[in-house]
Design a protein around this motif. Structure first.
Motif, PDB file in Angstrom:
ATOM      1  N   ARG A   1     -11.870  87.707  47.389  1.00 50.62           N
ATOM      2  CA  ARG A   1     -12.728  88.127  48.513  1.00 50.62           C
ATOM      3  C   ARG A   1     -12.623  89.632  48.766  1.00 50.62           C
ATOM      4  O   ARG A   1     -13.099  90.124  49.780  1.00 50.62           O
ATOM      5  N   SER A   2     -11.994  90.361  47.828  1.00 52.05           N
ATOM      6  CA  SER A   2     -11.849  91.828  47.907  1.00 52.05           C
ATOM      7  C   SER A   2     -11.111  92.283  49.161  1.00 52.05           C
ATOM      8  O   SER A   2     -11.429  93.320  49.751  1.00 52.05           O
ATOM      9  N   VAL A   3     -10.119  91.501  49.580  1.00 50.55           N
ATOM     10  CA  VAL A   3      -9.282  91.877  50.719  1.00 50.55           C
ATOM     11  C   VAL A   3      -8.129  92.738  50.221  1.00 50.55           C
ATOM     12  O   VAL A   3      -7.441  92.377  49.267  1.00 50.55           O
ATOM     13  N   ARG A   4      -7.914  93.871  50.860  1.00 50.75           N
ATOM     14  CA  ARG A   4      -6.840  94.785  50.468  1.00 50.75           C
ATOM     15  C   ARG A   4      -5.519  94.323  51.083  1.00 50.75           C
ATOM     16  O   ARG A   4      -5.446  94.050  52.285  1.00 50.75           O
ATOM     17  N   ILE A   5      -4.454  94.270  50.253  1.00 46.88           N
ATOM     18  CA  ILE A   5      -3.144  93.802  50.704  1.00 46.88           C
ATOM     19  C   ILE A   5      -2.130  94.913  50.487  1.00 46.88           C
ATOM     20  O   ILE A   5      -1.875  95.326  49.348  1.00 46.88           O
ATOM     21  N   ILE A   6      -1.554  95.418  51.565  1.00 53.36           N
ATOM     22  CA  ILE A   6      -0.601  96.526  51.520  1.00 53.36           C
ATOM     23  C   ILE A   6       0.763  96.023  51.984  1.00 53.36           C
ATOM     24  O   ILE A   6       0.880  95.468  53.078  1.00 53.36           O
TER      25      ILE A   6
ATOM     26  N   TYR B   1      -1.571  93.978  56.238  1.00 53.30           N
ATOM     27  CA  TYR B   1      -0.382  94.831  56.148  1.00 53.30           C
ATOM     28  C   TYR B   1       0.847  93.943  56.307  1.00 53.30           C
ATOM     29  O   TYR B   1       0.904  93.107  57.206  1.00 53.30           O
ATOM     30  N   ILE B   2       1.848  94.162  55.443  1.00 52.65           N
ATOM     31  CA  ILE B   2       3.063  93.352  55.489  1.00 52.65           C
ATOM     32  C   ILE B   2       4.288  94.239  55.330  1.00 52.65           C
ATOM     33  O   ILE B   2       4.314  95.136  54.494  1.00 52.65           O
ATOM     34  N   ASN B   3       5.293  93.962  56.131  1.00 51.26           N
ATOM     35  CA  ASN B   3       6.624  94.560  55.964  1.00 51.26           C
ATOM     36  C   ASN B   3       7.584  93.388  55.854  1.00 51.26           C
ATOM     37  O   ASN B   3       7.729  92.611  56.805  1.00 51.26           O
ATOM     38  N   THR B   4       8.248  93.243  54.716  1.00 47.76           N
ATOM     39  CA  THR B   4       9.092  92.060  54.534  1.00 47.76           C
ATOM     40  C   THR B   4      10.106  92.241  53.407  1.00 47.76           C
ATOM     41  O   THR B   4       9.941  93.101  52.536  1.00 47.76           O
TER      42      THR B   4
END
Length: 262
Positions: free
Chosen positions: A156-161, A136-139
């Protein structure tokens, strides 16, 4: 035939003393011997030989033949090396568990300060690459800075929100972006909040009266949860605004606090 000095050197790497290695090799070469014979063959004191035999016997490297003559025989090399491999793997596995327990206990209490834009970016990249499930990122940072890391996580099928008040550029990036497209924030790069797998978090910013970036990284569970909730709530509010075509946080909702009125 293997050189004896090479064998002795390898045995010492496996926690044999110099004398223990020499005694074991001598027994292998001569089938079975007593302490006096070994001392004579190696030209070392009997006390040193008997001390080495006692240690080797306790470790199962040599054993006594039946009878009262104190005749020793070396364990078969294949049996010995397989036993040593098993013991090493078992000890290494247990050590890894114990070290991880120490690391977790220690890291829960620690907050690491980070100073400087480049150091913040480097730490963010480092944390991204260890993600296993979700980020999770807020930027308002330029997301293309992290394009290489995002692409690696995609493999690697990592979800990025990602949430942003700014009009961030997510073109060709394997990320989910929720943004306000506020042009007043565009290109400023003033802050970043990051959570990796709900276990690690980093927050950093450049204040209005401070040009240099300052940040904090921690594995503290509470702070990680607070930052995760903050990012989720930002996204919830943005989605509600789009659904109802207006900002739902009005004067009837607000608390009239210092935070709201700053």
């Amino acid at each position: 035939m293997a050189r004896v000095d090479e064998i002795l050197s390898l045995l010492k790497k496996l926690n044999f003393s110099k004398t223990e290695a020499a005694v074991y090799v001598d027994l292998l070469k001569n089938s079975s011997l007593n302490g006096y014979q070994i001392a004579k063959n190696l030209n070392i004191s009997r006390s040193s030989v008997y001390s080495a035999l006692d240690n080797l016997y306790k470790k199962g490297v040599v054993f006594l033949l039946p009878g009262d003559s104190q005749i020793y025989k070396a364990e078969d090399p294949s049996v010995l090396t397989n036993k040593m491999k098993d013991e090493f793997v078992e000890a290494a596995d247990l050590l890894e568990i114990k070290l991880q327990q120490l690391k977790t206990t220690d890291s829960e209490e620690r907050y690491l300060n980070i100073e400087g834009y480049n150091n913040v970016v480097a730490k963010v990249k480092e944390l991204l690459l260890i993600a296993k499930k979700e980020v999770y990122i807020n930027t308002d940072f330029d997301l293309q800075i992290f394009s290489k890391e995002f692409i690696e996580l995609q493999k690697r099928s990592v979800r990025i929100i990602i949430f942003s008040f700014s009009k961030v550029n997510g073109e060709n990036l394997p990320v989910e972006i929720y943004k306000h497209d506020d042009y007043n924030c565009f290109g400023k790069q003033t802050r970043i909040m990051l959570v990796v797998d709900c276990k690690k978090t980093l927050v950093a910013d450049k204040g209005p009266n401070r040009e240099e970036f300052l940040g904090t990284f921690t594995e503290n569970a509470l702070l990680t949860a607070v930052v995760s909730e903050h990012i989720h709530n930002d996204i919830y509010l943005l989605k509600l605004k789009k659904i109802y075509k207006k900002n739902l946080i009005n004067k009837d909702i607000k608390l009239n606090t210092m935070f709201e009125n700053r």
